[in-house]
Each structure stands twice: as structure tokens, then as C-alpha cells.
Design an enzyme around this catalytic site. Sequence first.
Site, PDB file in Angstrom:
ATOM      1  N   HIS A 145       0.793  -1.084   0.159  1.00 55.00           N
ATOM      2  CA  HIS A 145      -0.257   0.188  -0.010  1.00 55.00           C
ATOM      3  C   HIS A 145       0.896   1.430  -0.060  1.00 55.00           C
ATOM      4  CE1 HIS A 145      -3.860  -2.074   0.851  1.00 55.00           C
ATOM      5  NE2 HIS A 145      -2.929  -2.941   1.579  1.00 55.00           N
ATOM      6  N   THR A 172      -5.804   3.784  -2.532  1.00 56.22           N
ATOM      7  CA  THR A 172      -7.037   4.307  -2.709  1.00 56.22           C
ATOM      8  C   THR A 172      -7.212   5.723  -3.319  1.00 56.22           C
ATOM      9  OG1 THR A 172      -7.874   2.984  -0.791  1.00 56.22           O
ATOM     10  CG2 THR A 172      -9.378   4.376  -1.569  1.00 56.22           C
ATOM     11  N   GLU A 178      -9.314 -11.548   6.601  1.00 58.09           N
ATOM     12  CA  GLU A 178      -8.241 -10.707   7.225  1.00 58.09           C
ATOM     13  C   GLU A 178      -8.687 -10.919   8.754  1.00 58.09           C
ATOM     14  OE1 GLU A 178      -6.300  -6.794   6.155  1.00 58.09           O
ATOM     15  OE2 GLU A 178      -8.208  -6.961   5.154  1.00 58.09           O
ATOM     16  N   ASP A 218       2.997  -5.383   2.663  1.00 62.84           N
ATOM     17  CA  ASP A 218       1.810  -4.706   3.168  1.00 62.84           C
ATOM     18  C   ASP A 218       1.932  -3.237   3.088  1.00 62.84           C
ATOM     19  OD1 ASP A 218      -0.740  -4.610   3.582  1.00 62.84           O
ATOM     20  OD2 ASP A 218      -0.703  -5.471   5.504  1.00 62.84           O
TER      21      ASP A 218
END
Length: 339
Positions: free
Chosen positions: A14, A97, A199, A277
Site C-alpha cells: 500500500h 485508494t 483478514e 503490506d
Amino acid sequence: MDCKSIPKIELHAHLNGSLSNANILELHQMKYPRNDQDVNSEAYKVEKELLDLTQCFVKFKYAHDLTDCPERLARATENVIRDFAVDNVVYLEIRTTPRATDFMSRETYLSTVCESIRKGVEKHPGILVKLIPSIDRSKGVAVAEETVLLAVKMKEKYPDLIVGIDLSGNPENTEFRDFQGVLEKARNSGLKLALHCAETTGTVAENLEMLQFGMDRIGHGTFMDESSETWKMLLDKKILVECCVSSNLKCGTVSHVENHHIGKLLEARHPVAICTDDFGVFNTSLSREIELCAKTFNLPRDAIEEITVNSIRHSFASANEKSRLQSLVHDFYRQQSCG
């Protein structure tokens, strides 16, 4: 083996979670040039295990504050590419995002990241970078629709960069079935699906829905074995699982490294990718994650090579790009064998 020397493949990173200390400091000084206060790293990093996954999402607020305009977002993106390149990552899929702020629209956000990827690759030609726009499920279906429409539109301008759609964000108080329609639109538009799944505990029904819906890769998959039905379906479908060990440990979804589900997946000969991650938030690197997995699960050199090659095969790169990456990896390991 020196893990830093290995040519590495990162499939789950991310953008706003991958800000290094130096990156945070630079962005902070850009936004607050007259602020004599120290950078609040405690607001961003997870130094010890948190109580639950929700606390992890709170950590992103600080990064979002620093990347709320095109100039700082561009700098952050180029710096993230630099940091992965320094760690000898040869293929990187960034996910983020698109956010509307007081200083930019979602479209400006996405175009800024795309242009910054191009600049970052020019500066670091040894790394190939792709972009996966993310749906934040906590923002609802209407925003998800907008994100997919924007991704499809921008893919026409950046066909070499935008390759898929991610479903992520805090899964609390949302239903996967509400997002199936918009994800189907993304798939029909030629975008691959990399979806966060399993998750948290107690999501067996949703995990089954997601497996039946289908996806190209699974993010985390931490509790996929909570049901024998979902575990069997995962193995039958051979969907690669993006495993982020330090992330799961520090978010408290895995109790101890030896209990991480990557061990069970490797034992089942199921395809996995070792990922970071959010290497900034969790204070790690892909080299450290590979070393951690190698030591914990006694992975020999050929096992690391197999994981790397599987990551390439399940990446969203083009066929020609995959071929070049596999040749690069095989050449590296052949040279190691001869050395």
C-alpha cells in the site's frame, strides 16, 4: 543467502503505508516548513503488537495528512519506488485508494500517482512498477463505483500501469455481496482482482462468497482455514495468497510467527507471495520478510526461488514482462549455484 541480493517481487504494498522514515521526514518538512516540532513517528509506525486490526487502520491518517496534495503525493510515490529499488525489488505492484482532498480530486490523485510512477522508474530503471487502485470498502458502494469507473478511464491513458483493482479497507460493518456488481464491472473491463479476504476471524460465510465469486489473488487469507470448506476451495482453485507476516503479527491477527498460515500453505504446496503490506508502518522490508520466512520455516534457496517464480506467474505483468522477470531470477540463482 543474503536476502537483499535476491531479485524480489512485491505484490502487496500500500502506497501510504510504505513511507520510510526519510520519506515521512521529507513530506513533513514540505507541509510544515516552519514547524519546529519533531515528526510524530508514533502516529504512523506500529512498533509492537496492537489489540486489533482496526487500530492498524488508524495509523494511515498521518500518512494521508502528508499526501493530501499533488506535490507531496508525487514525492511520496517516487520515494517509495526508490526505497523498493534500493531493496533490490525488481517488480512492484503499488496499491492505493484514490482520495479526494481540499487540494485534488480522485482523478488528479490517480493521475499524479501514475505520472510519478513513470518518473520513479526513469530514475530507477531496474524496477518495473504497476498500479492497482483500491476500493476502500468502508466508504461504501457509491465511492467504489466511482473508483472503478475512474480506474477504467485512466487505464486507457496508462494501459501499461493500471492493471487491477483491490478491495481493502476496514471490513467491519460491510458486506462483500454489496461490492460484487462493481467488482464484476472491473473484471469485465480487463482489470485483475486482488482482494483482501479472510483478514479477520468469524468471516467464513463471506470468505466462501468471495471464493465462489472468484479473484486472481487473495490478500492475507489469514483465517481461510477457519472452515474446512473454504480451505479446500482455496487449495482447489490454486489462488495465490499474498502473505504479509510482520503485518499480521503486529496487527494481532496471528499470535506468533510459527503459527503464520504461510507455513500451512507452503506445506500444501499452494502458491504464495511474501509481501510487506506496509513496510513503513510495520518497520520492515521485503528482504526482512523473506529472511523471516526462510528462518522460521527452514526454506532452502530453491524454495525461495520457487516462491519468487510463483509470484511472477501470478503477477499482473504482461506475458513478455513475466518472461523477462523469470529469466532474471533464474539467472541470479544459476549464478549463485556456480559461485
